[in-house]
Design a protein around this motif. Sequence first.
Motif, mmCIF file in Angstrom:
data_model
loop_
_atom_site.group_PDB
_atom_site.id
_atom_site.type_symbol
_atom_site.label_atom_id
_atom_site.label_comp_id
_atom_site.label_asym_id
_atom_site.label_seq_id
_atom_site.Cartn_x
_atom_site.Cartn_y
_atom_site.Cartn_z
ATOM 1 N N ALA B 15 44.102 44.066 32.029
ATOM 2 C CA ALA B 15 45.284 43.193 31.999
ATOM 3 C C ALA B 15 45.984 43.310 30.647
ATOM 4 C CB ALA B 15 44.878 41.744 32.266
ATOM 5 N N GLY B 16 45.215 43.193 29.574
ATOM 6 C CA GLY B 16 45.791 43.257 28.235
ATOM 7 C C GLY B 16 46.379 44.624 27.927
ATOM 8 N N LEU B 110 47.645 35.709 27.327
ATOM 9 C CA LEU B 110 46.205 35.445 27.305
ATOM 10 C C LEU B 110 45.538 36.296 28.393
ATOM 11 C CD1 LEU B 110 46.553 31.560 27.166
ATOM 12 C CD2 LEU B 110 46.032 33.074 25.231
ATOM 13 N N ALA B 111 44.706 37.224 27.975
ATOM 14 C CA ALA B 111 43.974 38.054 28.941
ATOM 15 C C ALA B 111 42.509 38.130 28.510
ATOM 16 C CB ALA B 111 44.608 39.444 29.020
ATOM 17 N N PRO B 112 41.859 36.964 28.376
ATOM 18 C CA PRO B 112 40.498 36.945 27.820
ATOM 19 C C PRO B 112 39.425 37.392 28.801
ATOM 20 C CG PRO B 112 41.136 34.732 28.447
ATOM 21 C CD PRO B 112 42.332 35.613 28.713
ATOM 22 N N GLY B 113 39.789 37.535 30.080
ATOM 23 C CA GLY B 113 38.822 38.036 31.054
ATOM 24 C C GLY B 113 37.733 37.042 31.404
ATOM 25 N N ALA B 114 36.675 37.581 31.959
ATOM 26 C CA ALA B 114 35.573 36.751 32.420
ATOM 27 C C ALA B 114 34.271 37.420 32.000
ATOM 28 C CB ALA B 114 35.636 36.598 33.933
ATOM 29 N N GLN B 115 33.182 36.692 32.114
ATOM 30 C CA GLN B 115 31.879 37.286 31.804
ATOM 31 C C GLN B 115 30.901 36.919 32.917
ATOM 32 O OE1 GLN B 115 29.635 35.390 28.640
ATOM 33 N NE2 GLN B 115 31.298 33.918 28.401
ATOM 34 N N PRO B 116 29.814 37.681 33.024
ATOM 35 C CA PRO B 116 28.875 37.407 34.100
ATOM 36 C C PRO B 116 28.382 35.965 34.046
ATOM 37 C CG PRO B 116 28.302 39.446 32.986
ATOM 38 C CD PRO B 116 29.391 38.804 32.179
ATOM 39 N N ARG B 117 28.262 35.376 35.220
ATOM 40 C CA ARG B 117 27.760 34.014 35.322
ATOM 41 C C ARG B 117 26.237 34.031 35.169
ATOM 42 N NH1 ARG B 117 29.777 29.874 38.253
ATOM 43 N NH2 ARG B 117 31.238 31.245 39.307
ATOM 44 N N SER B 118 25.720 33.044 34.475
ATOM 45 C CA SER B 118 24.263 32.937 34.459
ATOM 46 C C SER B 118 23.888 31.759 35.351
ATOM 47 C CB SER B 118 23.732 32.774 33.039
ATOM 48 O OG SER B 118 24.203 31.586 32.489
ATOM 49 N N VAL B 274 53.932 31.368 26.562
ATOM 50 C CA VAL B 274 52.514 31.745 26.676
ATOM 51 C C VAL B 274 52.224 32.128 28.133
ATOM 52 C CG1 VAL B 274 50.112 31.032 26.389
ATOM 53 C CG2 VAL B 274 51.866 30.235 24.789
ATOM 54 N N TYR B 275 51.702 33.334 28.309
ATOM 55 C CA TYR B 275 51.458 33.889 29.635
ATOM 56 C C TYR B 275 49.963 34.167 29.799
ATOM 57 C CZ TYR B 275 56.446 34.270 29.362
ATOM 58 O OH TYR B 275 57.771 33.932 29.218
ATOM 59 N N ALA B 276 49.523 34.335 31.041
ATOM 60 C CA ALA B 276 48.123 34.687 31.260
ATOM 61 C C ALA B 276 48.050 35.816 32.268
ATOM 62 C CB ALA B 276 47.329 33.475 31.752
ATOM 63 N N ALA B 277 47.014 36.663 32.119
ATOM 64 C CA ALA B 277 46.862 37.805 33.016
ATOM 65 C C ALA B 277 45.389 38.139 33.173
ATOM 66 C CB ALA B 277 47.621 39.012 32.445
ATOM 67 N N GLY B 278 45.035 38.632 34.362
ATOM 68 C CA GLY B 278 43.686 39.145 34.579
ATOM 69 C C GLY B 278 42.708 38.140 35.149
ATOM 70 N N ASP B 279 41.426 38.430 34.975
ATOM 71 C CA ASP B 279 40.355 37.667 35.624
ATOM 72 C C ASP B 279 40.287 36.192 35.225
ATOM 73 O OD1 ASP B 279 39.590 39.914 36.938
ATOM 74 O OD2 ASP B 279 37.571 40.041 36.077
ATOM 75 N N ALA B 280 40.850 35.834 34.070
ATOM 76 C CA ALA B 280 40.748 34.447 33.615
ATOM 77 C C ALA B 280 41.754 33.544 34.311
ATOM 78 C CB ALA B 280 40.953 34.369 32.100
ATOM 79 N N SER B 293 48.289 44.709 37.194
ATOM 80 C CA SER B 293 49.529 44.169 37.750
ATOM 81 C C SER B 293 49.939 42.882 37.019
ATOM 82 C CB SER B 293 49.324 43.904 39.241
ATOM 83 O OG SER B 293 50.289 43.021 39.725
ATOM 84 N N ASP B 294 48.983 41.987 36.834
ATOM 85 C CA ASP B 294 49.254 40.749 36.080
ATOM 86 C C ASP B 294 49.826 41.066 34.702
ATOM 87 O OD1 ASP B 294 48.078 39.352 38.120
ATOM 88 O OD2 ASP B 294 46.404 38.567 36.936
ATOM 89 N N GLY B 295 49.205 42.043 34.046
ATOM 90 C CA GLY B 295 49.611 42.388 32.676
ATOM 91 C C GLY B 295 51.057 42.864 32.642
ATOM 92 N N ALA B 296 51.426 43.671 33.638
ATOM 93 C CA ALA B 296 52.797 44.183 33.699
ATOM 94 C C ALA B 296 53.779 43.030 33.888
ATOM 95 C CB ALA B 296 52.921 45.190 34.842
ATOM 96 N N ILE B 297 53.463 42.139 34.833
ATOM 97 C CA ILE B 297 54.363 41.011 35.110
ATOM 98 C C ILE B 297 54.484 40.123 33.875
ATOM 99 C CG2 ILE B 297 54.663 38.913 36.487
ATOM 100 C CD1 ILE B 297 53.161 40.430 38.780
ATOM 101 N N ALA B 298 53.344 39.825 33.252
ATOM 102 C CA ALA B 298 53.352 38.942 32.078
ATOM 103 C C ALA B 298 54.200 39.530 30.959
ATOM 104 C CB ALA B 298 51.921 38.689 31.599
ATOM 105 N N ALA B 299 54.065 40.840 30.740
ATOM 106 C CA ALA B 299 54.805 41.467 29.639
ATOM 107 C C ALA B 299 56.308 41.451 29.915
ATOM 108 C CB ALA B 299 54.320 42.896 29.409
ATOM 109 N N VAL B 300 56.686 41.722 31.169
ATOM 110 C CA VAL B 300 58.110 41.721 31.508
ATOM 111 C C VAL B 300 58.669 40.298 31.403
ATOM 112 C CG1 VAL B 300 59.788 42.120 33.356
ATOM 113 C CG2 VAL B 300 57.992 43.811 32.901
ATOM 114 N N ALA B 301 57.897 39.312 31.876
ATOM 115 C CA ALA B 301 58.343 37.915 31.783
ATOM 116 C C ALA B 301 58.463 37.497 30.319
ATOM 117 C CB ALA B 301 57.373 36.999 32.536
#
Lengths: 104, 410
Positions: B15-16, B110-118, B274-280, B293-301
């Motif tokens: 995303a980023g 913001l494209a901080p992503g996600a991490q495996p759930r424990s 402030v925009y957000a993209a990706g798994d988060a 796709s999110d990253g592209a939309i966020a950057a254009v917006a």
Amino acid sequence: MIELTKENFEQEVLKAEGLVMVDFWSEKCEPCKALMPSVHDLAENNAGKAKFCSLNTAGNKRLAISQKVLGLPTIAFYKNGEKIAELTKDFAIEDVEAKLNELA
Amino acid sequence: MSEIYDLLIVGGGPAGLSAGVYGSRSRLKTAILQKGKPGGQAATTSDLENYPGFSRGTTGPELMGHMAKHAESFGTEILSEIVVDMELDGDIKKLKGKSGKEYQAKAVILAPGAQPRSLNIKGEHAFRGKGVSYCATCDADFFEELDIVVVGNGDAAIEEAMYLTKFAETVTIIVIHDEGILDCNKASAEIAFANPKIKWVWNSVLHEIKGDGLVESVIIKNIKTGELSEMQTNGVFFFVGTVPNTEILKGKVELTEHGYIITNDLMETSVPGVYAAGDARVKYLRQVITAASDGAIAAVAAEKYLAEEEGFKERVLNAKEPLMVVFWAPQSEESIAGVSTLEKIVGTKEGKVKLVKIDTYRNQRVAKRYDINVIPSVLFFQNGKLLDKIYGVFNENDIIEKIATVFTES
């Protein structure tokens, strides 16, 4: 940084006096490779505080397991041959630096 | 004061990186703040075969390496930094890094992503790096000729389990469902069922991980009978979904109760600029392609936001002369009539009073900022200061009167 193998591990780490830091890594471990440049910088900037070593676990698997390392990335600290601290999985270079300063 | 970026992107996964490509290609001064090497979770995935254009044999690190180079080729800076705090309100957003450095930008993605759930099973935390793992590519090597357990049965679990069979002697998958039922895609399920190294334990969950220094066994609980059984194993891999990396965003942008960032179709968060993209982000499908796709939309917006903000600043806030800002929309007859009334009046003022038209259909942000809930509405500015306003329908005399009383030199 000193490259460790099964041949020199005992000499460089287990029989060494003072503080030794070992970076366990492997070619397939992306987080390890991501961390590596900053580990090398850390070693350079803190020369004298500890002996800095790295161990490629590929080909040295049994050695890693003998050190109870079964996951990467792992950075372990040894003092006078004994493991005294370990960072594994989720840690940042800042955490390594803090641990080093705490132990040095 | 540090330099001000047009666009700062937090997180260097797909995303980023995609936002970086679009941002820097639009000539925005763009940087990605990323912990270590870019690539996100995708960089720890061995086989990545469903990104269009990159077919079988593509690996996660390879594809992510291409994306990072692509973003850099247009001028995106990729900086190694973990963001620990941020101030997102206001025109200039401030991000604080773990290194102590502070970064400033006019817009943030913001494209901080996600991490495996424990699952917080007994022993799970204590044996991390001692046989418990969430990363097959990182740790598979250790388990050559050993026996391991995989927990989970979604796409990631089944695909990573198959990768693990290239190393381990046996891979036992613990599945909570009835025999034969998996949450993963059918293609992967068929291949997994045919793999002789994979063993299955159905209707079960992991209850406890035991060992002395390293993992030695697991306790499995059958959820139908409640029966507990112990099984010798050398490793336990968890693939039971992810959690968003949004801890530091609490109270800064609107999140769901599970911590996902809420956005609209333009990837806008609850905070302007402030925009957000990706798994988060709250979304239906979390894959490399939807992150990109999110990253592209966020950057254009974000680019459009910057252009609008700059435009408003230049035409209205930095202007010295008396001016009127009219809010209108093409769908509203009344507002179109209002605009022509104003144009007529301005025409008689010989350039002493200016008119700025804002289409609220295309630019809702400025309208919102000035509490414009009805169109037409008119704001009166001089020297960049808001002096007066008319909300709703007006006639020619209302405007002439206002101009005479509000403006000092007209």
